[in-house]
Design a protein around this motif. Structure first.
Motif, short mmCIF file in Angstrom:
data_model
loop_
_atom_site.label_atom_id
_atom_site.label_comp_id
_atom_site.label_asym_id
_atom_site.label_seq_id
_atom_site.Cartn_x
_atom_site.Cartn_y
_atom_site.Cartn_z
N VAL A 1 -31.36 -12.12 40.64
CA VAL A 1 -31.66 -11.77 39.26
C VAL A 1 -33.09 -11.75 39.22
N LYS A 2 -33.65 -10.93 38.53
CA LYS A 2 -35.06 -10.78 38.11
C LYS A 2 -35.13 -10.94 36.48
N ILE A 3 -36.05 -11.76 36.20
CA ILE A 3 -35.75 -12.17 34.60
C ILE A 3 -37.07 -11.86 34.07
N LYS A 4 -37.49 -10.98 33.04
CA LYS A 4 -38.75 -11.03 32.52
C LYS A 4 -38.51 -11.93 31.19
N TRP A 5 -39.54 -12.76 31.05
CA TRP A 5 -39.31 -13.53 29.77
C TRP A 5 -40.20 -13.00 28.56
N ASN A 6 -39.98 -13.41 27.33
CA ASN A 6 -40.58 -12.89 26.16
C ASN A 6 -42.10 -13.32 26.06
N ASP A 7 -42.50 -14.28 26.96
CA ASP A 7 -43.79 -14.60 27.01
C ASP A 7 -44.51 -13.93 28.33
N GLU A 8 -43.83 -13.00 29.00
CA GLU A 8 -44.43 -12.03 30.14
C GLU A 8 -44.21 -12.88 31.37
N HIS A 9 -43.62 -14.13 31.56
CA HIS A 9 -43.65 -14.41 32.68
C HIS A 9 -42.35 -14.08 33.55
N GLU A 10 -42.46 -13.82 34.84
CA GLU A 10 -41.39 -13.54 35.37
C GLU A 10 -40.56 -14.35 36.54
N SER A 11 -39.48 -14.49 36.62
CA SER A 11 -38.80 -15.31 37.61
C SER A 11 -37.97 -14.59 38.38
N PHE A 12 -37.20 -14.92 39.47
CA PHE A 12 -36.34 -14.36 40.34
C PHE A 12 -35.65 -15.54 40.93
N PHE A 13 -34.53 -15.46 40.73
CA PHE A 13 -33.23 -16.44 41.37
C PHE A 13 -32.26 -15.57 42.36
N THR A 14 -32.13 -16.27 43.49
CA THR A 14 -31.05 -15.42 44.07
C THR A 14 -29.53 -15.82 43.84
N TYR A 15 -28.82 -15.17 44.09
CA TYR A 15 -27.22 -15.31 43.69
C TYR A 15 -26.71 -16.84 44.26
N LYS A 16 -27.56 -16.93 45.43
CA LYS A 16 -26.68 -18.23 46.30
C LYS A 16 -27.39 -19.09 45.36
N TRP A 17 -28.92 -19.18 44.88
CA TRP A 17 -29.33 -20.41 44.09
C TRP A 17 -28.58 -20.59 42.97
N LEU A 18 -28.13 -19.72 42.22
CA LEU A 18 -27.50 -19.66 40.90
C LEU A 18 -26.18 -20.15 40.97
N HIS A 19 -25.57 -19.93 42.16
CA HIS A 19 -24.37 -20.24 42.58
C HIS A 19 -24.14 -21.91 42.96
N LEU A 20 -25.21 -22.28 43.80
CA LEU A 20 -25.37 -23.58 43.98
C LEU A 20 -25.71 -24.70 42.87
N HIS A 21 -26.34 -24.12 41.86
CA HIS A 21 -26.81 -24.80 40.87
C HIS A 21 -26.34 -24.79 39.49
N SER A 22 -25.23 -23.96 39.55
CA SER A 22 -24.65 -23.81 38.20
C SER A 22 -23.85 -24.95 37.81
N TYR A 23 -24.09 -25.25 36.58
CA TYR A 23 -23.44 -26.78 36.18
C TYR A 23 -22.43 -26.38 35.04
N ALA A 24 -22.36 -25.32 34.59
CA ALA A 24 -21.03 -25.16 33.76
C ALA A 24 -20.51 -23.73 33.99
N PRO A 25 -19.54 -23.66 34.74
CA PRO A 25 -19.00 -24.52 35.46
C PRO A 25 -19.58 -25.06 36.66
N ARG A 26 -19.54 -26.42 37.30
CA ARG A 26 -20.04 -26.71 38.57
C ARG A 26 -19.56 -25.92 39.73
N LEU A 27 -20.31 -24.96 40.54
CA LEU A 27 -19.64 -24.31 41.48
C LEU A 27 -19.91 -24.93 42.93
N GLU A 28 -21.08 -25.77 43.07
CA GLU A 28 -21.43 -26.13 44.31
C GLU A 28 -20.24 -27.23 44.87
N LYS A 29 -20.29 -27.00 46.16
CA LYS A 29 -19.15 -27.78 46.88
C LYS A 29 -20.19 -28.86 47.62
#
Ligand SMILES: [Fe+2]
Ligand SMILES: [Zn+2]
Length: 363
Positions: A51-79
Motif C-alpha cells: 500500500v502506498k500512502i500519501k499523507w496530508n503533509d506531502e510525505h509518502e510511505s509504502f508498506f508491503t502487505y506482508k509487513w502489515l500482516h506481520l504487525h497488525s495489532y487489532a487484531p494481532r495476526l502475527e504468528k
C-alpha cells in the motif's frame, strides 16, 4: 488490516522510507514528538505487493502487505514463527539431540540445525569434536563470542591434586541453574570433558526445568505461585574482589509480562543470600513447603536425564530452562567450556534459521 491503517500516527511512525528509517543501521530517524497530530492520508493506493500512502503533509510511505500482516495489532495476526519448546523427561536418553561438529564448522546450515535443537529441546550434544580446548572454543564461537565473567571467559579446569578444593570438586552437585546472581543469567553453557583418568563416576545430569515447572503448576498451583512471587536473594562473593548480585532479587520463575508464559528459571539454592525479603510472614512457611514440592519433581527419576560425558562429545544447554548437575566421582577429570549470552544465541538462532530479510521484517 483493521486499525493498523486507520491508526495514522502509528502507521507514519513506522514508515519504512529512508528518511524515517536509516537504510543501513535500521534505526529510527523519526522524532516521535514532531509527528503532526492531525495526520491523515490524502491518497491510499493499493499496489501489487503493498500500500502506498500519501499523507496530508506531502510525505509518502509504502508498506508491503506482508509487513502489515506481520504487525497488525487489532487484531494481532502475527504468528509465532519459532517452533515451540518440546518438553522431555528421562526417556530422551533413547534419542537425545545431537549435531555433527563438521556440519557446524562448515556451514551456517549446520549452525541453524544446532541452534534449533538447543532452542527446541534446551540442549544438544555435538559429536566428533576434537577433544581439545582449542576446538571447543572455536565450536562455541560458531554461535557467538564467549561471555566473560569474574571467573574469566573460556575456561579449562586441570585438577591439581594438591589443591585444597579438590574434595569440593568431587562431590555431587544437585540440579541447578548457573549465575542466578546476575541480573542477566548466562544463556548457554557448554561442558566438554577432555579426559577422565584413575577413577569412575561423575555422570552428568540434565533436567528440563520447564517441564518440571509445568508439572508443579498443574499439581500444586499454590506452590507454583509462591515460587513465582517470592524473591530469592542470590550472590557470588567467593572471590575476594567481588560481591555480585542482581539489581533486584528475582523469583524462581520469571514470566512474560503479558501472556504469562514461563521465560526463565533461576534456581540455585547454594547461591542464595539470606532470605529476609519476605512480603509477609506467612510466606516463609509456604516457600519452604513449595521448595520441597519443587525439589521433589526435580529429583524424580523421571525428570533426570543422566549420562556420562565422553571426550569428543560435549553438551551445550540453555541455562534459562535446563538445570544441570553431576554425580560424585573419583580420579582426575579435565574439563573445558564457556558461557554464551541468551540474546546472542537467540540472534544467531533467528538469523541462521529464518534468514535476515524475514527476521528484519518482523522487527
Ligand atoms: Fe553449575
Ligand atoms: Zn517516511
Amino acid at each position: 488490516m483493521g486499525r493498523d491503517v486507520a491508526a495514522n500516527v502509528t502507521e507514519r511512525d513506522h514508515c519504512r522510507c529512508d528518511k524515517c528509517r536509516h537504510p543501513q543501521t535500521l534505526q529510527k530517524l523519526v522524532d516521535v514528538v514532531s509527528l503532526p497530530e492531525k495526520l491523515e492520508p490524502t491518497t491510499v493506493e493499493q499496489l501489487e505487493d503493498g500500500v502506498k500512502i500519501k499523507w496530508n503533509d506531502e510525505h509518502e510511505s509504502f508498506f508491503t502487505y506482508k509487513w502489515l500482516h506481520l504487525h497488525s495489532y487489532a487484531p494481532r495476526l502475527e504468528k509465532y514463527y519459532s517452533p515451540r519448546f518440546k518438553h522431555w523427561d528421562s526417556s530422551i536418553a533413547e534419542n537425545p539431540p545431537v549435531t555433527e561438529y563438521e556440519k557446524i564448522m562448515e556451514s551456517d546450515e549446520g549452525v541453524a540445525e544446532w541452534t534449533r535443537k538447543i532452542y527446541i529441546h534446551g540442549f544438544s550434544f555435538i559429536s566428533g569434536v576434537p577433544p581439545t580446548p582449542e576446538a571447543t572454543e572455536r565450536l562455541l564461537n560458531r554461535i557467538a563470542f564467549i561471555r566473560n565473567t569474574h571467573y574469566g571467559g573460556f575456561w579449562e579446569v586441570i585438577p591439581d591434586l594438591s589443591s585444597k578444593d579438590l574434595a569440593y570438586d568431587n562431590i555431587p552437585l544437585r540440579a541447578h541453574t548457573d549465575t542466578t546472581y546476575f541480573s542477566d543469567p548466562c544463556g548457554l553453557q557448554m561442558f566438554h570433558m577432555l579426559s577422565h583418568t584413575g577413577g569412575t563416576g561423575g555422570e552428568s545430569l540434565l533436567v528440563d526445568g520447564f517441564r518440571a515447572a509445568s508439572i508443579l503448576r498443574k499439581e500444586h498451583p499454590e506452590a507454583y505461585k509462591i515460587l513465582s512471587k517470592v524473591r530469592v536473594p542470590a550472590h557470588a562473593s567467593g572471590n575476594a574482589d567481588v560481591s555480585i548480585r542482581p539489581y533486584a532479587s528475582m523469583p524462581t520463575f520469571i514470566h512474560h509480562p503479558v501472556n504469562g508464559e514461563l521465560l526463565q528459571l533461576r534456581w540455585n539454592p547454594d547461591d542464595r543470600g539470606t532470605m529476609d525479603r519476605w512480603a509477609n510472614e506467612d510466606e516463609t512457611e509456604e516457600w519452604y513447603a513449595a521448595v520441597r514440592l519443587w525439589e521433589g519433581i526435580l529429583r524424580d527419576e523421571k525428570s533426570e536425564y543422566v549420562f556420562q560425558l565422553q571426550p569428543g562429545t560435549p553438551v551445550i544447554f540453555d541455562n534459562w530452562r535446563v538445570l544441570h548437575g553431576r554425580r560424585g566421582f573419583t580420579g582426575v577429570r579435565r574439563f573445558c567450556g564457556g558461557y554464551i549470552n541468551r540474546d546472542d544465541f537467540y540472534s544467531r538462532y533467528l538469523l541462521t534459521n529464518y534468514g535476515r530479510e524475514r527476521v528484519i521484517e518482523a522487527i
